[in-house]
Design a protein around this motif. Sequence first.
Motif, PDB file in Angstrom:
ATOM      1  N   ALA A 102       0.828  -1.209   0.000  1.00  0.00           N
ATOM      2  CA  ALA A 102       0.000   0.000   0.000  1.00  0.00           C
ATOM      3  C   ALA A 102       0.860   1.256   0.000  1.00  0.00           C
ATOM      4  O   ALA A 102       0.630   2.188  -0.777  1.00  0.00           O
ATOM      5  N   ALA A 103       1.883   1.268   0.857  1.00  0.00           N
ATOM      6  CA  ALA A 103       2.697   2.474   1.016  1.00  0.00           C
ATOM      7  C   ALA A 103       3.649   2.708  -0.145  1.00  0.00           C
ATOM      8  O   ALA A 103       3.834   3.850  -0.593  1.00  0.00           O
ATOM      9  N   LEU A 166      13.714  -9.860  -2.318  1.00  0.00           N
ATOM     10  CA  LEU A 166      13.794  -9.741  -0.871  1.00  0.00           C
ATOM     11  C   LEU A 166      15.223  -9.340  -0.499  1.00  0.00           C
ATOM     12  O   LEU A 166      16.190  -9.728  -1.163  1.00  0.00           O
ATOM     13  N   VAL A 167      15.350  -8.569   0.545  1.00  0.00           N
ATOM     14  CA  VAL A 167      16.639  -8.006   0.938  1.00  0.00           C
ATOM     15  C   VAL A 167      16.968  -8.403   2.372  1.00  0.00           C
ATOM     16  O   VAL A 167      16.111  -8.322   3.260  1.00  0.00           O
ATOM     17  N   GLY A 238      16.788  -9.310   9.345  1.00  0.00           N
ATOM     18  CA  GLY A 238      15.471  -9.424   8.744  1.00  0.00           C
ATOM     19  C   GLY A 238      15.589  -9.717   7.255  1.00  0.00           C
ATOM     20  O   GLY A 238      16.603  -9.371   6.630  1.00  0.00           O
ATOM     21  N   LEU A 239      14.586 -10.353   6.702  1.00  0.00           N
ATOM     22  CA  LEU A 239      14.496 -10.579   5.256  1.00  0.00           C
ATOM     23  C   LEU A 239      13.177  -9.973   4.809  1.00  0.00           C
ATOM     24  O   LEU A 239      12.107 -10.499   5.130  1.00  0.00           O
ATOM     25  N   VAL A 240      13.257  -8.853   4.102  1.00  0.00           N
ATOM     26  CA  VAL A 240      12.057  -8.079   3.791  1.00  0.00           C
ATOM     27  C   VAL A 240      12.050  -7.696   2.313  1.00  0.00           C
ATOM     28  O   VAL A 240      13.095  -7.705   1.652  1.00  0.00           O
ATOM     29  N   PRO A 241      10.877  -7.349   1.764  1.00  0.00           N
ATOM     30  CA  PRO A 241      10.830  -6.893   0.370  1.00  0.00           C
ATOM     31  C   PRO A 241      11.686  -5.641   0.182  1.00  0.00           C
ATOM     32  O   PRO A 241      11.670  -4.725   1.010  1.00  0.00           O
ATOM     33  N   GLY A 242      12.428  -5.623  -0.916  1.00  0.00           N
ATOM     34  CA  GLY A 242      13.289  -4.486  -1.182  1.00  0.00           C
ATOM     35  C   GLY A 242      12.553  -3.172  -1.241  1.00  0.00           C
ATOM     36  O   GLY A 242      13.092  -2.128  -0.861  1.00  0.00           O
ATOM     37  N   LEU A 243      11.292  -3.201  -1.684  1.00  0.00           N
ATOM     38  CA  LEU A 243      10.539  -1.957  -1.821  1.00  0.00           C
ATOM     39  C   LEU A 243      10.255  -1.309  -0.474  1.00  0.00           C
ATOM     40  O   LEU A 243       9.897  -0.136  -0.411  1.00  0.00           O
ATOM     41  N   ALA A 244      10.403  -2.066   0.629  1.00  0.00           N
ATOM     42  CA  ALA A 244      10.148  -1.510   1.958  1.00  0.00           C
ATOM     43  C   ALA A 244      11.387  -0.904   2.584  1.00  0.00           C
ATOM     44  O   ALA A 244      11.297  -0.121   3.528  1.00  0.00           O
TER      45      ALA A 244
END
Length: 313
Positions: A102-103, A166-167, A238-244
């Motif tokens: 969303a963001a 993912l990053v 952490g392993l998070v989506p790159g867009l975040a």
Amino acid sequence: MNPRQLKSFLAVIRHENLTRAAAEVNLAQSSLSDQIQALEEELGAELFRRSRQGVALTAAGAALKTYAEEILALNDEAKAAVRAAAGNAEQSVSVGTLETIAAETLAPWLSVFGKQNPGLGLKLKIGGSGELLAQLHDGSIDVAFTFDRGQQDERFATRHISSEPLVLIAGRNAHARPPESLAALSTAPFIATESGCVYRHLFETAFAEAGVPAPPIVTEADSIATIIRLVASGAGYGLVPGLAVGAARGDVIALPWPGEPPTAALVMMWRRRRVQPPALALLLQSASNKLLPAASDELSPVRPADARLRHAG
């Protein structure tokens, strides 16, 4: 069978409790029990087993569940089609998505879409991946933007939007070094979402596919934003989506992933209908033009348009 009975039947399944189910459908418990009893008499089968702990589906009830969902969906679809044909359709559309999407992905597009269609009511609902699928099932949202877990449901059309890497992240002040291998990460503390969430699924899959034990989860968080804040504080990786990661404002650092970086497929999902509500059709076309620049002129589902409910599912 009538829609009220089927709605009551599905409410009992969700709550496994007659009192809570009755409250959801605004009935007295005795009235809800009468509806279930009438349904069982009509079908000639017991749908629930009653006990002091609550109620549980029988095999007959499980067989009815999918049909009940489809009947109610078709009932709503018929009403919407009639209202659209009569020019009385409500000009609103509900979009469900994950917080990060969303963001970082939808906000710019939805802002423009809203300005271009000032008479259309736009509702944005944030939830987990499981919540979004449940809301698509019950019709409380019209379209969902989420990451694909490969689960197929022929009642929904699915369209791939993009592949998001993912990053691996660590706190900027943690002095973390790039890992030499996945095995080197298998004992490192990680922050992750709860089991069942799409992000947790992707995290576990990345290690499972490499044949490496998943690292210990020291903290479970309810959102990617919370994971990033905890990682920034030095609580773990952490392993998070790159867009975040771009929104972290320098609080975390991205480390190279040892090997091929895992990716998440961002998809758009909506319920198949014989006639799409005008507002939803408008939003889908806009998504085709703005979010899928390489797509064909016509937004088409990736699965056959004539797919129907399969009883085995």
